[in-house]
Design a protein around this motif. Structure first.
Motif, PDB file in Angstrom:
ATOM      1  N   THR A  16       0.832  -1.200   0.000  1.00 43.45           N
ATOM      2  CA  THR A  16       0.000   0.000   0.000  1.00 43.45           C
ATOM      3  C   THR A  16       0.865   1.248   0.000  1.00 43.45           C
ATOM      4  OG1 THR A  16      -1.436  -1.303   1.404  1.00 43.45           O
ATOM      5  CG2 THR A  16      -2.009   0.996   1.104  1.00 43.45           C
ATOM      6  N   PHE A  17       1.935   1.189   0.790  1.00 40.95           N
ATOM      7  CA  PHE A  17       2.837   2.329   0.845  1.00 40.95           C
ATOM      8  C   PHE A  17       3.474   2.580  -0.524  1.00 40.95           C
ATOM      9  CE2 PHE A  17       7.202   3.947   1.863  1.00 40.95           C
ATOM     10  CZ  PHE A  17       6.794   5.240   2.119  1.00 40.95           C
ATOM     11  N   VAL A  18       3.885   1.511  -1.179  1.00 46.85           N
ATOM     12  CA  VAL A  18       4.490   1.662  -2.504  1.00 46.85           C
ATOM     13  C   VAL A  18       3.486   2.273  -3.467  1.00 46.85           C
ATOM     14  CG1 VAL A  18       5.412   0.402  -4.489  1.00 46.85           C
ATOM     15  CG2 VAL A  18       6.188  -0.161  -2.188  1.00 46.85           C
ATOM     16  N   ILE A  19       2.245   1.796  -3.394  1.00 45.90           N
ATOM     17  CA  ILE A  19       1.213   2.355  -4.280  1.00 45.90           C
ATOM     18  C   ILE A  19       1.041   3.836  -3.986  1.00 45.90           C
ATOM     19  CG2 ILE A  19      -1.236   2.315  -4.854  1.00 45.90           C
ATOM     20  CD1 ILE A  19      -1.175  -0.669  -4.365  1.00 45.90           C
ATOM     21  N   PHE A  20       1.016   4.146  -2.705  1.00 39.04           N
ATOM     22  CA  PHE A  20       0.870   5.552  -2.333  1.00 39.04           C
ATOM     23  C   PHE A  20       2.011   6.376  -2.926  1.00 39.04           C
ATOM     24  CE2 PHE A  20       1.995   9.138   0.328  1.00 39.04           C
ATOM     25  CZ  PHE A  20       0.786   9.791   0.452  1.00 39.04           C
ATOM     26  N   PHE A  21       3.213   5.849  -2.816  1.00 34.52           N
ATOM     27  CA  PHE A  21       4.381   6.586  -3.289  1.00 34.52           C
ATOM     28  C   PHE A  21       4.301   6.790  -4.807  1.00 34.52           C
ATOM     29  CE2 PHE A  21       8.869   7.066  -4.442  1.00 34.52           C
ATOM     30  CZ  PHE A  21       9.208   8.062  -3.568  1.00 34.52           C
ATOM     31  N   ILE A  22       3.920   5.728  -5.510  1.00 35.85           N
ATOM     32  CA  ILE A  22       3.813   5.838  -6.978  1.00 35.85           C
ATOM     33  C   ILE A  22       2.760   6.876  -7.344  1.00 35.85           C
ATOM     34  CG2 ILE A  22       3.106   4.598  -9.070  1.00 35.85           C
ATOM     35  CD1 ILE A  22       4.321   2.095  -7.835  1.00 35.85           C
ATOM     36  N   CYS A  23       1.605   6.806  -6.655  1.00 31.08           N
ATOM     37  CA  CYS A  23       0.534   7.754  -6.951  1.00 31.08           C
ATOM     38  C   CYS A  23       0.988   9.168  -6.639  1.00 31.08           C
ATOM     39  CB  CYS A  23      -0.703   7.430  -6.136  1.00 31.08           C
ATOM     40  SG  CYS A  23      -1.448   5.903  -6.636  1.00 31.08           S
ATOM     41  N   MET A  24       1.761   9.284  -5.559  1.00 35.30           N
ATOM     42  CA  MET A  24       2.235  10.614  -5.184  1.00 35.30           C
ATOM     43  C   MET A  24       3.139  11.175  -6.287  1.00 35.30           C
ATOM     44  SD  MET A  24       4.868  12.393  -3.583  1.00 35.30           S
ATOM     45  CE  MET A  24       5.872  11.267  -2.627  1.00 35.30           C
ATOM     46  N   LEU A  25       4.017  10.309  -6.821  1.00 36.22           N
ATOM     47  CA  LEU A  25       4.879  10.753  -7.920  1.00 36.22           C
ATOM     48  C   LEU A  25       4.038  11.203  -9.110  1.00 36.22           C
ATOM     49  CD1 LEU A  25       7.729   8.088  -8.065  1.00 36.22           C
ATOM     50  CD2 LEU A  25       7.891  10.428  -7.284  1.00 36.22           C
ATOM     51  N   ALA A  26       3.015  10.415  -9.400  1.00 34.14           N
ATOM     52  CA  ALA A  26       2.180  10.736 -10.557  1.00 34.14           C
ATOM     53  C   ALA A  26       1.389  12.016 -10.319  1.00 34.14           C
ATOM     54  CB  ALA A  26       1.241   9.581 -10.861  1.00 34.14           C
ATOM     55  N   GLU A  27       0.893  12.172  -9.103  1.00 36.59           N
ATOM     56  CA  GLU A  27       0.092  13.357  -8.798  1.00 36.59           C
ATOM     57  C   GLU A  27       0.924  14.625  -8.861  1.00 36.59           C
ATOM     58  OE1 GLU A  27      -3.262  13.851  -6.879  1.00 36.59           O
ATOM     59  OE2 GLU A  27      -3.631  12.403  -8.462  1.00 36.59           O
ATOM     60  N   THR A  28       2.185  14.512  -8.474  1.00 36.00           N
ATOM     61  CA  THR A  28       3.020  15.704  -8.492  1.00 36.00           C
ATOM     62  C   THR A  28       3.771  15.840  -9.822  1.00 36.00           C
ATOM     63  OG1 THR A  28       4.705  14.403  -7.391  1.00 36.00           O
ATOM     64  CG2 THR A  28       3.395  15.851  -6.015  1.00 36.00           C
ATOM     65  N   ASN A  29       3.427  14.991 -10.789  1.00 44.13           N
ATOM     66  CA  ASN A  29       4.042  15.034 -12.122  1.00 44.13           C
ATOM     67  C   ASN A  29       5.557  14.906 -12.065  1.00 44.13           C
ATOM     68  OD1 ASN A  29       1.525  15.570 -13.377  1.00 44.13           O
ATOM     69  ND2 ASN A  29       1.711  17.645 -12.591  1.00 44.13           N
ATOM     70  N   ARG A  30       5.987  13.973 -11.258  1.00 42.11           N
ATOM     71  CA  ARG A  30       7.430  13.768 -11.172  1.00 42.11           C
ATOM     72  C   ARG A  30       7.827  12.604 -12.045  1.00 42.11           C
ATOM     73  NH1 ARG A  30      11.450  16.829  -9.171  1.00 42.11           N
ATOM     74  NH2 ARG A  30      12.538  14.910  -8.728  1.00 42.11           N
ATOM     75  N   VAL A  45       4.443  18.551   0.075  1.00 43.85           N
ATOM     76  CA  VAL A  45       3.163  18.127   0.645  1.00 43.85           C
ATOM     77  C   VAL A  45       3.024  16.622   0.528  1.00 43.85           C
ATOM     78  CG1 VAL A  45       0.673  18.275   0.384  1.00 43.85           C
ATOM     79  CG2 VAL A  45       2.064  20.320   0.134  1.00 43.85           C
ATOM     80  N   GLY A  46       3.317  16.093  -0.684  1.00 43.92           N
ATOM     81  CA  GLY A  46       3.171  14.659  -0.898  1.00 43.92           C
ATOM     82  C   GLY A  46       4.034  13.858   0.049  1.00 43.92           C
ATOM     83  N   CYS A  47       5.280  14.279   0.212  1.00 43.34           N
ATOM     84  CA  CYS A  47       6.197  13.533   1.066  1.00 43.34           C
ATOM     85  C   CYS A  47       5.806  13.675   2.536  1.00 43.34           C
ATOM     86  CB  CYS A  47       7.630  13.993   0.844  1.00 43.34           C
ATOM     87  SG  CYS A  47       8.248  13.504  -0.765  1.00 43.34           S
ATOM     88  N   SER A  48       5.333  14.856   2.920  1.00 42.72           N
ATOM     89  CA  SER A  48       4.878  15.011   4.305  1.00 42.72           C
ATOM     90  C   SER A  48       3.740  14.045   4.569  1.00 42.72           C
ATOM     91  CB  SER A  48       4.359  16.425   4.566  1.00 42.72           C
ATOM     92  OG  SER A  48       5.166  17.362   3.990  1.00 42.72           O
ATOM     93  N   LEU A  49       2.840  13.985   3.619  1.00 39.20           N
ATOM     94  CA  LEU A  49       1.694  13.105   3.776  1.00 39.20           C
ATOM     95  C   LEU A  49       2.155  11.659   3.897  1.00 39.20           C
ATOM     96  CD1 LEU A  49      -1.114  14.143   3.919  1.00 39.20           C
ATOM     97  CD2 LEU A  49      -1.465  13.463   1.552  1.00 39.20           C
ATOM     98  N   GLY A  50       3.111  11.306   3.052  1.00 38.66           N
ATOM     99  CA  GLY A  50       3.649   9.954   3.124  1.00 38.66           C
ATOM    100  C   GLY A  50       4.254   9.690   4.484  1.00 38.66           C
ATOM    101  N   ALA A  51       5.022  10.649   4.999  1.00 37.50           N
ATOM    102  CA  ALA A  51       5.672  10.470   6.296  1.00 37.50           C
ATOM    103  C   ALA A  51       4.626  10.364   7.397  1.00 37.50           C
ATOM    104  CB  ALA A  51       6.611  11.647   6.567  1.00 37.50           C
ATOM    105  N   ILE A  52       3.554  11.159   7.276  1.00 37.18           N
ATOM    106  CA  ILE A  52       2.545  11.151   8.334  1.00 37.18           C
ATOM    107  C   ILE A  52       1.707   9.883   8.291  1.00 37.18           C
ATOM    108  CG2 ILE A  52       0.402  12.263   9.053  1.00 37.18           C
ATOM    109  CD1 ILE A  52       1.796  14.918   8.230  1.00 37.18           C
ATOM    110  N   LEU A  74      12.132  10.859   2.144  1.00 35.98           N
ATOM    111  CA  LEU A  74      11.204  10.613   1.037  1.00 35.98           C
ATOM    112  C   LEU A  74      11.512  11.527  -0.143  1.00 35.98           C
ATOM    113  CD1 LEU A  74       7.723  10.013   2.685  1.00 35.98           C
ATOM    114  CD2 LEU A  74       9.157   8.400   1.472  1.00 35.98           C
ATOM    115  N   VAL A  75      11.837  12.786   0.156  1.00 32.67           N
ATOM    116  CA  VAL A  75      12.172  13.712  -0.924  1.00 32.67           C
ATOM    117  C   VAL A  75      13.390  13.206  -1.688  1.00 32.67           C
ATOM    118  CG1 VAL A  75      13.001  16.018  -1.447  1.00 32.67           C
ATOM    119  CG2 VAL A  75      11.135  15.730   0.153  1.00 32.67           C
ATOM    120  N   PHE A  76      14.364  12.723  -0.936  1.00 33.10           N
ATOM    121  CA  PHE A  76      15.563  12.195  -1.582  1.00 33.10           C
ATOM    122  C   PHE A  76      15.195  11.024  -2.499  1.00 33.10           C
ATOM    123  CE2 PHE A  76      19.077   9.165  -1.700  1.00 33.10           C
ATOM    124  CZ  PHE A  76      20.046   9.961  -2.271  1.00 33.10           C
ATOM    125  N   THR A  77      14.290  10.176  -2.009  1.00 33.22           N
ATOM    126  CA  THR A  77      13.879   9.041  -2.845  1.00 33.22           C
ATOM    127  C   THR A  77      13.225   9.527  -4.129  1.00 33.22           C
ATOM    128  OG1 THR A  77      13.414   7.968  -0.754  1.00 33.22           O
ATOM    129  CG2 THR A  77      12.734   6.813  -2.735  1.00 33.22           C
TER     130      THR A  77
END
Lengths: 381, 329, 187, 197
Positions: B199-213, B251-258, B284-287
Motif C-alpha cells: 500500500t505504501f508503494v502504491i501511495f508513493f507511486i501515486c504521489m509521484l504521478a500526482e506531483t508530475n514527477r 506536501v506529498g512527502c509530508s503526507l507519506g511520512a505522516i 522521502l524527498v531524496f527518494t
C-alpha cells in the motif's frame, strides 16, 4: 465558445470523416527530440500521428559539391565531418574507394589500426546514441555514464590522432602516423573496463521494466520495409536480416577477425536497441583481437605524390555506426574528383520514418526516431 | 505566552509560507546536487559554498526577466495560473503536523482538506497550458488531467484503507495513533493489513504521478512537448510553477511520512519531535529525486495502464483485505 | 533466395534485348561511357560505333569497381528493371546524378545492394542535359522518393510521376541546381 | 494471472536494481574536471592551430616559405610570403597568416611541410569577442614575440619549448588584433579564470 477557442488554439486543421479535427505540430527545427536541426511536420489527431513529414536540409553544407573543387586528398578532412560521430568509418570508406580506384596498396599494420580505431569509434558513436536515446525516453543519468565512457575512447583516439571528433587519421595508402605502445595498452585497458560497464547498462537500463514497456512492440520496421527504403545498419539487423557490410561485402581485415553480427527479429525499437548494445560488445571483441594480431611494419604504403584516379566510376561501402555508408566516385582522370556521391545511412533510415510512424502516438514516434539513431549532418550532408 | 487566535494563525501562515519558500528553493538545489551526484559530477559550485546560494541567483535571474505573455494567449488566465498552482500547496501545509504541538491547524478533516486542495493544483496547471495557446501546452494540459484523474483513484483507495486502520482523518491523530516504535508505523502495521508495505508503494507511486514527477512527468516530457504546459511561461511565471512543483512534492512527502512513517514519532519510542518528521520527510524527498534520476519516462498510455490495470485493482484488493481483517480481529 | 550474377544477366538481357529502345541504349552508352573514356573534349555528335557494341548490361569486375553488374537503360526501362531487381530481393541504395556537361548529358545512376549477398547492381540512364526527365522509381521502391527528390534538387532532373519534387535539402524557394557543373553560386 | 504477478514482481525488482546502481554511483568520485579552475593537459599529438616552430639552436624560424602548406590546405586559409636574405642559403619567412575562421585543423599543412617548420599549438580555449581576431592570425609576429619574450626571460628562466608559447592559453594570444604582438604575459587570462582566480 470554449470549443471554438480550443480549436483556434490548436490551429486550423482538417476535419476527418469521423468528426475529429487534425492539427499540425512541428517537431523542430529546434526541438529537444531532434538532436539537431531536423524538422518533422506532424499531422496529428490528438496524440496520434496521421502523417509525419521530415523536412531535412537545415544544415545542408553541399559536401558533394565541395568534393568537386578540391583534389582527392584535400577532400579527406571533409569525410570526417559528414557524420561527426563516426568520423573514422566515413574516412575509411573514402580512403578505401580511392585506394581501390587508384590501386594503392595498404600495409597490413595500417589496415589493422584502421579497424581498431574504427571500432573504437563505433563504440563511442553507439555510446552517444545510447545516451541520447535514453534522453529521448526521459532517462537522464545514462547519458552522463555513457559520456564518461566515451571520454575514455576520445582520450585514446586523441592520443593518436590529435583530435577528438573529426579525426582525419587515415591517408591514401595508410595512416598519417603510427600508434605507440601506450595507445595499445590503453585500448586493452579500455576493453577490460568497458565490459563491466556494459553489464551495468544491462542492469540499469536494458532490464528496466519501464524501458522494456516503452520499447517492446513499438515502432515496427520489418525486413521488407527496410529493403524498400534501403534502411541498413542496426535498423535492418533489428528486423532479422544479418546485413552488415563487414560480413556481406567484406573489406579491410574484417574477414580475418572473429565477430558475430547481432540480429534480432522482433522488428521493434527494443530489437534495434539490443542490436546496438550487442554491437558494442562485438566491437570490443574486434578491438581485442586486432590488437593481438597487430603485425609490425610500416603504416604507410607507396603512394604517388599526387593521387590520381583513373577515369571511371567506383563504389565502396563500409559499415558505419548507423549503417551502410557508401561513396561513389566518378573520376575523369584528373586530380580533382568529377563527382562524389555520399550515400549516408541516416538519410535512408529516416526516409522510412513517414511510413513507419503512421498511426503511432507521439511518445512512441519519438522512441522510433531515437531508435533510428539519426545524425542530422549525415542526412543533410 | 499565547497569541490571540487571528495572530496565531497569521504567524503560522507566515511560517508555512517561509517554510515552503525556503524548501521549494532549496529542493531545487537538492535536486541539482542530487542529480549531479547520481551522474558523478559536482553540480552547482560557483555561487556560494557548494553552490548554496544558487537558488538565490536563479531567483534573481528569473525575477529580472520580462514576463512575456504570448499575443494570442488568454491574458487573465495566463497570469492567474501560477498563483493558482502555488496557493493550494500552501493551504495543504497548513494542516500538516510538524511536531507534537507544531502545526498551523489541527483539523478533523485534515486529510480531506489536503486532497481537496491538492486537486486544484492540477486544474491550475491545466489552466496555464490552456491559456498559453500553444499546441505543446494544450497536449500537456490534456495529459495532465487524464493522468491525475487516473491516479487520484488508487490514491484515494489507499487513503481510505489508512482511514479505516486509524479511524480518523485528523492528521495529528493519525500520527499519535502510530506511537511506540517503528513497528507501530502504518507501513509495518501488518496486523491491520498484511499488504501494508505494498500500500505504501502504491501511495508513493501515486504521489509521484500526482506531483508530475519522473518517471510520470508526462506533462512536461521535454523530449516530446518541449516544456509542456510551461512552454510559454517566462521569468517568474515559470519560476512559480517550478516552485509549486517542489511545494507539492513537499506536501506529498509530508503526507507519506505522516500516513505511513509515523510523522514526528521517533522509531524507538523514546524521543520524538520535529527533527524526526523532517528526517522522514527529506528521506522521502531524496527518494523522489533518486527515482527521477534513475528511470526513463513511462509512456503516456503505459502510465494509464499501470493505474487502471494494476494500481486500482491492487489498492482495491488491499482495501477489501483491510475490511476483512478489521472485521475479524 | 539469393540471386546469382548469371541469372541476373540473363534476366536483364531478356528485359533489354527485345526492347525497341535497345538502339538508343547502346548509342547512349557509346556516347560517353563513364568508364574509361570519360568526357571527350569534343562533345559533338557521337562517333559511329566502330567495334562490336558494348552489351547494354554486363558483369563487371567487382574488385576494382565495387559493383558487380552494370546496365545501361533507356528511361522507359528503368521501372521494369527496378521491378526485376525488386523481385529478386534487392534494396535501393542510392540515386546519383552525374552532370556530363561536355557531352550535354545527365546520367542517373541507381545503386542497388542485396541485403544478404555481396551483389551490387548499378543501373544507369543517360538523358539529354536540358529538360532531363526520367520516370520515377518510387512506385517500386518507396525509398527512391527521397533520393530522387534530392537528385532533382541538385541536378534539376525531373522524375515523372514523382509525388513531390519540391526542394528538399535546398531552401524551399530554391530555383537553382547546385551540383550542375555550370552552377557558379546561388544568387 | 500468475504471469501478470510475476511480471509485476520482476518489473519491480528491475526498478530496485536500477536504483541500487545509481545509488552506488552516488557515492563515487566525480569524473568531471572543473574547467576554469582545473584544465586538462593536451596530449602530445593534440592538433590546435598551427604555429611556426623555431630552430632550437638558432632560435630562428625553420620555415623556408616554400608554400607547400599553402597549396596543401583544403580550406585555403594559409598565406605565406618569404624573401631571400643576403648571405643565407634558403628563403626565410616574412609573412605567415592563418585564417583561423576557415581552418578545419586537419593538419595537412604540418604533414606536408618539408622543413618541419610547422607544429600544432596546444591552445584549446581559444576565445574572443570578435571574429576579426581570428581572421588573420599572424604567426610570424607571434613567433617574434616569443623570441622577444624568450630573451626577456632568458636569464631567470629556462627557455620555453616552442610548442608551448608563453601565455599560450589565451585566445587573444593567437593574434590579438592583427597588429598586436601576440604576446600575453599572463596579465590577461581567459574570461573563465578571472572570476575565481
Amino acid at each position: 465558445m470554449l470549443l471554438e477557442k480550443l480549436q483556434s488554439a490548436v490551429g486550423a486543421g482538417v476535419i476527418l470523416p469521423d468528426g475529429h479535427e487534425t492539427f499540425v505540430l512541428n517537431l523542430g527545427p529546434q526541438h529537444p527530440a531532434t538532436h539537431g536541426v531536423l524538422r518533422v511536420k506532424l499531422t496529428m489527431d490528438g496524440e496520434y500521428i496521421l502523417r509525419a513529414e521530415p523536412v531535412p536540409g537545415y544544415i545542408h553544407r553541399m559536401q558533394e559539391k565541395m568534393g568537386e573543387n578540391r583534389s582527392w586528398s584535400k577532400y579527406l578532412p571533409n569525410t570526417s565531418r559528414i557524420d561527426y560521430l563516426s568520423a573514422m568509418t566515413y574516412t575509411h570508406a573514402y580512403v578505401l574507394v580511392v585506394e581501390r580506384a587508384a590501386g594503392i596498396e595498404v600495409p597490413p599494420r595500417a589496415e589493422y589500426l584502421r579497424v581498431i580505431t574504427s571500432e573504437l569509434n563505433r563504440i563511442s558513436s553507439h555510446l552517444v546514441w545510447f545516451g541520447a536515446f535514453l534522453l529521448d525516453l526521459g532517462g537522464f543519468t545514462p547519458l552522463l555514464y555513457a559520456f564518461d565512457d566515451r571520454e575514455k575512447i576520445l582520450d585514446l583516439l586523441e592520443s593518436v590522432t590529435g583530435s577528438r571528433l573529426t579525426y582525419c587519421y587515415y591517408r591514401f595508402g595508410g595512416l598519417c602516423n603510427d600508434v605507440d605502445a601506450e595507445f595499445l595498452t590503453g585500448a586493452r585497458e579500455f576493453v577490460a573496463y568497458m565490459r563491466p560497464r556494459l553489464a551495468m547498462y544491462r542492469q540499469l537500463v536494458t532490464d528496466n521494466i519501464i524501458l522494456r514497456k516503452r520499447l517492446e512492440g513499438i515502432g515496427r520496421i520489418d525486413a521488407e520495409l527496410c529493403r524498400k527504403y534501403g534502411a541498413t545498419g542496426p535498423v535492418i539487423r533489428g528486423a532479422g536480416v544479418a546485413n552488415d557490410v563487414r560480413r556481406v561485402e567484406p573489406y579491410s581485415v574484417y574477414p580475418l577477425l572473429d565477430f558475430k553480427i547481432p540480429v534480432y527479429s522482433e522488428c521493434d525499437c527494443m530489437a534495434r536497441y539490443l542490436v546496438r548494445m550487442d554491437e558494442m560488445e562485438q566491437s570490443l571483441r574486434i578491438v581485442e583481437q586486432a590488437i593481438a594480431q597487430l603485425p609490425e611494419g610500416p603504416v604507410m604504403g607507396k603512394v604517388p605524390r599526387v593521387v590520381k584516379v583513373p577515369a571511371g566510376d567506383y563504389y565502396h561501402a563500409v559499415e558505419a555506426a548507423r549503417g551502410r555508408f557508401a561513396i561513389r566516385i566518378v573520376s575523369d582522370g584528373k586530380e580533382i574528383p568529377y563527382r562524389i556521391k555520399l550515400r549516408t545511412p541516416s538519410f535512408s533510415n529516416l526516409s522510412l520514418f513517414e511510413e513507419a510512424s503512421r498511426g503511432m502516438m507521439l511518445p512512441d514516434a519519438l522512441a522510433l526516431m531515437g531508435s533510428l539513431d539519426l545524425v542530422i549532418p549525415d542526412i543533410d550532408r | 505566552m499565547t497569541l490571540p487566535e487571528p495572530f496565531r494563525l497569521l504567524a503560522y501562515l507566515a511560517g508555512v509560507m517561509a517554510f515552503v519558500g525556503v524548501n521549494a528553493a532549496y529542493l531545487v538545489w537538492v535536486e541539482r546536487k542530487g542529480a549531479a551526484r547520481f551522474q558523478r559530477r559536482p553540480g552547482p559550485t560557483e555561487v556560494g559554498p557548494a553552490g548554496l546560494l544558487q537558488p538565490l541567483a536563479d531567483a534573481a535571474k528569473l525575477l529580472s526577466k520580462q514576463l512575456l505573455v504570448p499575443p494570442d494567449a488568454d491574458r487573465t488566465l495566463f497570469r492567474v495560473a501560477p498563483v493558482l498552482v502555488m496557493a493550494p500547496a500552501l493551504m495543504c501545509l497548513a494542516t500538516i503536523p510538524f511536531g507534537k504541538t507544531l502545526g498551523a491547524r489541527s483539523l478533523d478533516l485534515g486529510l480531506v482538506m489536503v486532497f481537496a486542495f491538492g486537486s486544484i493544483n492540477v486544474m491550475a496547471i491545466m489552466l496555464g497550458g490552456w491559456a498559453s495557446r500553444n499546441k505543446y501546452a494544450i497536449i500537456s494540459a490534456a495529459r495532465i488531467v487524464s493522468q491525475n484523474v487516473a491516479y487520484e483513484i488508487p490514491m484515494m483507495l489507499v487513503v481510505i484503507t489508512l482511514i479505516m486502520v486509524t479511524g480518523t482523518t485528523n492528521l495529528q491523530e493519525i500520527v499519535e495513533d502510530q506511537a511506540g516504535g517503528f513497528w507501530k508505523w502504518n507501513v509495518f502495521n501488518l496486523a491491520a493489513n498484511p499488504l501494508m508495505p505494498v500500500t505504501f508503494v502504491i501511495f508513493f507511486i501515486c504521489m509521484l504521478a500526482e506531483t508530475n514527477r519522473a518517471p510520470f512527468d508526462m506533462a512536461e516530457a521535454e523530449s516530446e512537448l518541449v516544456a509542456g504546459a510551461f512552454t510559454e511561461y517566462a521569468g517568474m511565471g515559470f519560476g512559480v510553477f517550478f516552485m509549486a512543483e517542489y511545494a507539492n512534492i513537499l506536501v506529498g512527502c509530508s503526507l507519506g511520512a505522516i500516513l505511513f512513517l509515523g510523522g514526528w514519532q521517533s522509531p524507538f519510542g523514546i524521543l520524538s519531535g520535529v527533527g524526526w518528521f523532517l528526517l522522514k520527510l527529506y528521506a522521502l524527498v531524496f527518494t523522489v529525486v533518486w527515482v527521477r534520476w534513475t528511470f526513463p519516462r513511462t509512456q503516456f498510455y503505459g502510465l494509464l495502464n499501470l493505474s487502471w490495470k494494476i494500481l486500482i485493482p491492487v489498492s482495491l484488493g488491499t482495501l477489501v483485505l483491510t475490511c476483512i481483517m478489521l472485521k475479524i480481529f | 533466395m539469393t540471386p546469382t550474377l548469371d541469372e541476373l544477366n540473363q534476366a536483364f538481357l531478356r528485359l533489354l534485348t527485345p526492347a525497341p529502345a535497345l538502339g538508343t541504349a547502346c548509342e547512349m552508352h557509346d556516347a560517353t561511357s563513364c568508364e574509361g573514356k570519360g568526357v571527350s573534349p569534343n562533345p559533338a555528335p557521337t562517333p559511329p560505333p566502330t567495334s562490336a557494341p558494348v552489351p547494354p548490361c554486363r558483369i563487371v569486375e567487382g574488385k576494382t569497381k565495387g559493383y558487380h553488374f552494370d546496365a545501361d537503360l533507356a528511361p522507359d526501362q528503368i521501372v521494369p528493371a527496378g521491378r526485376l531487381l525488386d523481385e529478386r530481393g534487392f534494396a535501393i541504395d542510392a540515386v546519383t546524378g552525374v552532370d556530363w556537361l561536355a557531352a550535354g548529358q545527365m546520367e542517373i545512376v541507381y545503386d542497388f545492394y542485396h541485403p544478404v549477398s555481396v551483389l551490387h547492381v548499378v543501373l544507369r540512364c543517360r538523358v539529354p542535359r536540358e529538360g532531363a526527365e526520367v520516370p520515377t522509381l518510387s512506385e517500386v521502391f518507396p525509398g527512391a522518393n527521397w533520393h530522387e527528390r534530392e537528385t532533382h534538387d541538385f541536378f534539376g532532373i525531373r522524375f515523372t510521376g514523382h509525388p513531390d519534387l519540391s526542394p528538399f535539402l535546398l531552401p524551399e524557394d530554391a530555383d537553382y541546381h547546385p551540383l550542375r557543373k555550370d552552377f557558379t553560386g546561388a544568387a | 494471472m500468475k504471469r501478470v504477478i510475476l511480471e509485476i514482481v520482476g518489473g519491480f525488482k528491475s526498478l530496485l536494481t536500477g536504483m541500487r546502481i545509481t545509488l552506488q554511483q552516488f557515492f563515487k568520485k566525480d569524473v568531471t574536471v572543473r574547467y576554469p579552475h582545473e584544465s586538462l593537459k593536451m596530449t602530445k599529438r593534440y592538433r590546435g592551430h598551427v604555429v611556426l616552430l623555431r630552430d632550437p639552436e638558432t632560435g630562428k624560424s625553420l620555415c623556408v616559405a616554400c608554400k607547400s602548406c599553402e597549396k596543401a590546405c583544403p580550406s585555403d586559409c594559409i598565406v605565406v610570403e618569404g624573401i631571400k636574405r643576403e648571405g643565407e642559403k634558403k628563403k626565410s619567412v616574412t609573412e605567415f597568416e592563418l585564417d583561423f575562421t576557415r581552418c578545419s585543423l586537419c593538419g595537412s599543412c604540418v604533414e606536408v611541410c618539408p622543413s618541419d617548420a610547422l607544429g600544432f599549438s596546444k591552445d584549446y580555449n581559444l576565445a574572443s569577442t570578435t571574429k576579426a581576431e581570428f581572421v588573420k592570425i599572424d604567426l610570424v609576429r607571434r613567433m617574434e614575440g616569443e623570441i622577444a619574450a624568450d630573451a626577456a626571460h632568458a636569464q631567470p628562466q629556462p627557455a620555453i619549448p616552442p610548442e608551448n608559447p608563453p601565455g599560450g592559453t589565451s585566445g587573444s594570444a593567437a593574434g590579438g588584433t592583427p597588429a598586436a604582438t601576440g604576446i600575453q604575459t599572463g596579465s590577461e587570462k581567459p574570461a573563465g579564470q578571472e572570476g575565481k582566480a
